[in-house]
Design a protein around this motif. Structure first.
Motif, PDB file in Angstrom:
ATOM      1  N   SER A 164      52.550  36.079  52.250  1.00 21.85           N
ATOM      2  CA  SER A 164      53.162  36.356  50.955  1.00 21.85           C
ATOM      3  C   SER A 164      52.439  35.554  49.893  1.00 21.85           C
ATOM      4  CB  SER A 164      54.640  35.972  50.952  1.00 21.85           C
ATOM      5  OG  SER A 164      55.162  36.050  49.635  1.00 21.85           O
ATOM      6  N   LEU A 165      51.934  36.249  48.885  1.00 25.65           N
ATOM      7  CA  LEU A 165      51.279  35.574  47.772  1.00 25.65           C
ATOM      8  C   LEU A 165      52.073  35.765  46.484  1.00 25.65           C
ATOM      9  CD1 LEU A 165      47.551  36.325  48.630  1.00 25.65           C
ATOM     10  CD2 LEU A 165      48.845  34.224  49.020  1.00 25.65           C
ATOM     11  N   GLN A 166      53.373  35.997  46.642  1.00 21.11           N
ATOM     12  CA  GLN A 166      54.291  36.022  45.510  1.00 21.11           C
ATOM     13  C   GLN A 166      55.381  34.968  45.698  1.00 21.11           C
ATOM     14  OE1 GLN A 166      53.892  37.964  42.613  1.00 21.11           O
ATOM     15  NE2 GLN A 166      51.908  38.127  43.613  1.00 21.11           N
ATOM     16  N   GLY A 167      55.050  33.895  46.409  1.00 25.40           N
ATOM     17  CA  GLY A 167      55.969  32.802  46.628  1.00 25.40           C
ATOM     18  C   GLY A 167      56.650  32.913  47.983  1.00 25.40           C
ATOM     19  N   PRO A 168      57.382  31.894  48.399  1.00 25.67           N
ATOM     20  CA  PRO A 168      57.724  30.728  47.574  1.00 25.67           C
ATOM     21  C   PRO A 168      56.674  29.624  47.561  1.00 25.67           C
ATOM     22  CG  PRO A 168      58.835  30.559  49.675  1.00 25.67           C
ATOM     23  CD  PRO A 168      58.111  31.876  49.697  1.00 25.67           C
ATOM     24  N   ARG A 169      55.663  29.687  48.462  1.00 23.03           N
ATOM     25  CA  ARG A 169      54.699  28.588  48.513  1.00 23.03           C
ATOM     26  C   ARG A 169      53.421  28.876  47.722  1.00 23.03           C
ATOM     27  NH1 ARG A 169      56.853  28.378  53.715  1.00 23.03           N
ATOM     28  NH2 ARG A 169      55.247  29.758  54.526  1.00 23.03           N
ATOM     29  N   LEU A 170      52.885  30.099  47.841  1.00 26.24           N
ATOM     30  CA  LEU A 170      51.622  30.446  47.200  1.00 26.24           C
ATOM     31  C   LEU A 170      51.766  31.695  46.355  1.00 26.24           C
ATOM     32  CD1 LEU A 170      49.002  29.824  50.047  1.00 26.24           C
ATOM     33  CD2 LEU A 170      49.539  28.337  48.108  1.00 26.24           C
ATOM     34  N   PHE A 171      50.889  31.796  45.357  1.00 27.06           N
ATOM     35  CA  PHE A 171      50.927  32.901  44.414  1.00 27.06           C
ATOM     36  C   PHE A 171      49.500  33.385  44.149  1.00 27.06           C
ATOM     37  CE2 PHE A 171      54.388  30.026  43.759  1.00 27.06           C
ATOM     38  CZ  PHE A 171      55.507  30.841  43.644  1.00 27.06           C
ATOM     39  N   ALA A 172      49.380  34.682  43.820  1.00 25.14           N
ATOM     40  CA  ALA A 172      48.084  35.255  43.490  1.00 25.14           C
ATOM     41  C   ALA A 172      48.294  36.455  42.571  1.00 25.14           C
ATOM     42  CB  ALA A 172      47.358  35.688  44.772  1.00 25.14           C
ATOM     43  N   PRO A 173      47.287  36.731  41.705  1.00 22.19           N
ATOM     44  CA  PRO A 173      46.109  35.898  41.475  1.00 22.19           C
ATOM     45  C   PRO A 173      46.360  34.799  40.465  1.00 22.19           C
ATOM     46  CG  PRO A 173      45.894  37.938  40.264  1.00 22.19           C
ATOM     47  CD  PRO A 173      47.190  38.023  41.017  1.00 22.19           C
ATOM     48  N   VAL A 174      47.259  34.986  39.497  1.00 24.63           N
ATOM     49  CA  VAL A 174      47.707  34.024  38.476  1.00 24.63           C
ATOM     50  C   VAL A 174      46.564  33.561  37.575  1.00 24.63           C
ATOM     51  CG1 VAL A 174      48.982  31.918  37.960  1.00 24.63           C
ATOM     52  CG2 VAL A 174      49.547  33.218  40.029  1.00 24.63           C
ATOM     53  N   HIS A 175      45.599  32.819  38.134  1.00 18.42           N
ATOM     54  CA  HIS A 175      44.564  32.217  37.298  1.00 18.42           C
ATOM     55  C   HIS A 175      43.660  33.283  36.687  1.00 18.42           C
ATOM     56  CE1 HIS A 175      41.347  29.551  35.968  1.00 18.42           C
ATOM     57  NE2 HIS A 175      42.176  28.537  36.179  1.00 18.42           N
ATOM     58  N   THR A 176      43.224  33.028  35.470  1.00 19.92           N
ATOM     59  CA  THR A 176      42.246  33.898  34.824  1.00 19.92           C
ATOM     60  C   THR A 176      41.013  34.020  35.710  1.00 19.92           C
ATOM     61  OG1 THR A 176      43.001  33.135  32.667  1.00 19.92           O
ATOM     62  CG2 THR A 176      40.852  34.212  32.742  1.00 19.92           C
ATOM     63  N   PRO A 177      40.456  35.230  35.871  1.00 21.91           N
ATOM     64  CA  PRO A 177      39.269  35.376  36.734  1.00 21.91           C
ATOM     65  C   PRO A 177      38.132  34.448  36.328  1.00 21.91           C
ATOM     66  CG  PRO A 177      40.161  37.519  36.197  1.00 21.91           C
ATOM     67  CD  PRO A 177      40.934  36.528  35.369  1.00 21.91           C
ATOM     68  N   ILE A 178      37.446  33.944  37.333  1.00 25.52           N
ATOM     69  CA  ILE A 178      36.330  33.012  37.141  1.00 25.52           C
ATOM     70  C   ILE A 178      35.081  33.664  37.708  1.00 25.52           C
ATOM     71  CG2 ILE A 178      35.444  30.718  37.701  1.00 25.52           C
ATOM     72  CD1 ILE A 178      38.424  29.986  38.330  1.00 25.52           C
ATOM     73  N   GLY A 179      33.972  33.532  37.006  1.00 26.61           N
ATOM     74  CA  GLY A 179      32.718  34.048  37.539  1.00 26.61           C
ATOM     75  C   GLY A 179      32.496  35.512  37.210  1.00 26.61           C
ATOM     76  N   ALA A 180      31.616  36.140  37.978  1.00 20.35           N
ATOM     77  CA  ALA A 180      31.184  37.517  37.718  1.00 20.35           C
ATOM     78  C   ALA A 180      32.085  38.489  38.465  1.00 20.35           C
ATOM     79  CB  ALA A 180      29.734  37.702  38.135  1.00 20.35           C
ATOM     80  N   GLY A 181      33.274  38.678  37.982  1.00 16.92           N
ATOM     81  CA  GLY A 181      34.163  39.609  38.645  1.00 16.92           C
ATOM     82  C   GLY A 181      35.603  39.382  38.255  1.00 16.92           C
ATOM     83  N   LYS A 182      36.504  40.107  38.896  1.00 15.21           N
ATOM     84  CA  LYS A 182      37.929  40.017  38.643  1.00 15.21           C
ATOM     85  C   LYS A 182      38.649  39.595  39.913  1.00 15.21           C
ATOM     86  CE  LYS A 182      37.820  43.667  35.134  1.00 15.21           C
ATOM     87  NZ  LYS A 182      38.363  45.002  34.735  1.00 15.21           N
ATOM     88  N   PHE A 183      39.781  38.903  39.745  1.00 14.35           N
ATOM     89  CA  PHE A 183      40.610  38.542  40.881  1.00 14.35           C
ATOM     90  C   PHE A 183      41.549  39.694  41.215  1.00 14.35           C
ATOM     91  CE2 PHE A 183      40.397  33.704  39.906  1.00 14.35           C
ATOM     92  CZ  PHE A 183      39.214  33.618  40.628  1.00 14.35           C
ATOM     93  N   ASP A 184      41.627  40.043  42.485  1.00 15.94           N
ATOM     94  CA  ASP A 184      42.545  41.074  42.952  1.00 15.94           C
ATOM     95  C   ASP A 184      43.985  40.598  42.900  1.00 15.94           C
ATOM     96  OD1 ASP A 184      41.064  43.298  43.525  1.00 15.94           O
ATOM     97  OD2 ASP A 184      40.797  42.853  45.634  1.00 15.94           O
TER      98      ASP A 184
END
Length: 286
Positions: free
Chosen positions: A54-74
């Motif tokens: 699960s990347l919608q909590g309760p421990r971890l979340f995604a993608p949240v952060h603005t994409p970094i580098g040459a591409g987009k975060f899924d």
């Protein structure tokens, strides 16, 4: 805690915006090889990637952060994230998170996971019942990197929640550039909201390429303690750096895989980063 945040606000408010440049701190390696001592600490955050992801909590979340580098975060529904079986060093399978950087049409997509959601990261929402941030803790991730290759840009790092109008700090526990032979990169940054495109930072490089890209699992960690950040590989110190008052705040953890823009044309996908676990240890009684 309130006093620490108040100190941060006063320090940054009194500090004029400056051009991006080097922080007035120095990394030292005179204690390299010293083992980590966690006596007096207890495990307080633990994501082992052993169950349903699960990347919608309760421990971890995604993608949240603005994409970094040459591409987009899924987002978590995309193919960048998967819980997979990875051979361990002893021949047994390890259940791990994989983050994949892959070509999507003419561009790249990859991923980031972190222990804070958007409200906690950017709007000072409290950490209670979900997410995790800690002051004075030891953070560690067990990671496996692939063989060195151009474009590969992976990191285990720590951020402080944003202070509106002020900014945040960043600790790069490890940045691994697959096209860079220097090896292990560590950094500390101060990002100012007063001048969003500018920041101060200091980096260090340790020649560990043959360790990082040996195809084996290694532990990468950082201890926030007594006005300094101490960096570890396999629980042995590699460097430390004194930091200023704005770093004396709670931090949350991130694991990311990006594509380095200057090497994107030479990059060949897919590229994969594996994480067996993300943990944090807090002083007992905290």
């Amino acid at each position: 805690m309130k006093a620490a945040i108040a100190g941060l606000l006063l320090f940054l408010a009194a500090t004029p915006a400056s051009a991006a440049g080097s922080m007035a701190v120095t990394f030292v390696e005179d204690r390299a090889g010293q083992p980590l001592d966690l006596k007096g600490y207890g495990l307080t955050f633990n994501e082992e990637f052993d169950g349903p992801l699960s990347l919608q909590g309760p421990r971890l979340f995604a993608p949240v952060h603005t994409p970094i580098g040459a591409g987009k975060f899924d987002d978590p529904q995309g193919p960048a994230y998967a819980a997979v079986e990875v051979p361990g060093e002893d021949g047994r399978d390890v259940t791990a998170l994989s983050i994949t950087a892959y070509k999507d049409g003419g561009g790249w997509r990859s991923g980031n996971v972190q222990s804070a959601d958007a409200a906690q990261s950017y709007r000072q929402a409290p950490f209670g019942g979900k997410g995790f941030a800690c002051r004075g803790c030891y953070f560690e991730a067990r990671l496996k990197f692939p063989q060195a290759a151009p474009g590969y840009w992976a990191a285990f790092w720590l951020l402080s929640p944003d202070q509106p109008g002020i900014g945040h700090v960043e600790v790069d526990v490890i940045e691994w550039y697959g096209g860079d032979p220097k090896g292990h990169h560590q950094s500390v940054h101060v990002w100012s909201k007063a001048a969003p495109a500018k920041h101060t930072f200091k980096s260090n490089f340790v020649g560990m390429k043959d360790v990082i890209a040996d195809g084996r699992w290694h532990n990468y960690g950082a201890l926030q303690q007594d006005g300094q950040i101490v960096f570890y590989v396999d629980r042995r110190e590699i460097s430390r750096v004194p930091v200023t008052a704005e770093f004396d705040v709670p931090l949350y953890a991130l694991v990311s895989l990006s594509v380095l823009p200057k090497e994107a044309a030479a990059a060949v996908g897919p590229m994969v980063l594996y994480a067996d676990y993300i943990r944090a240890y807090a002083p007992k009684g905290l």
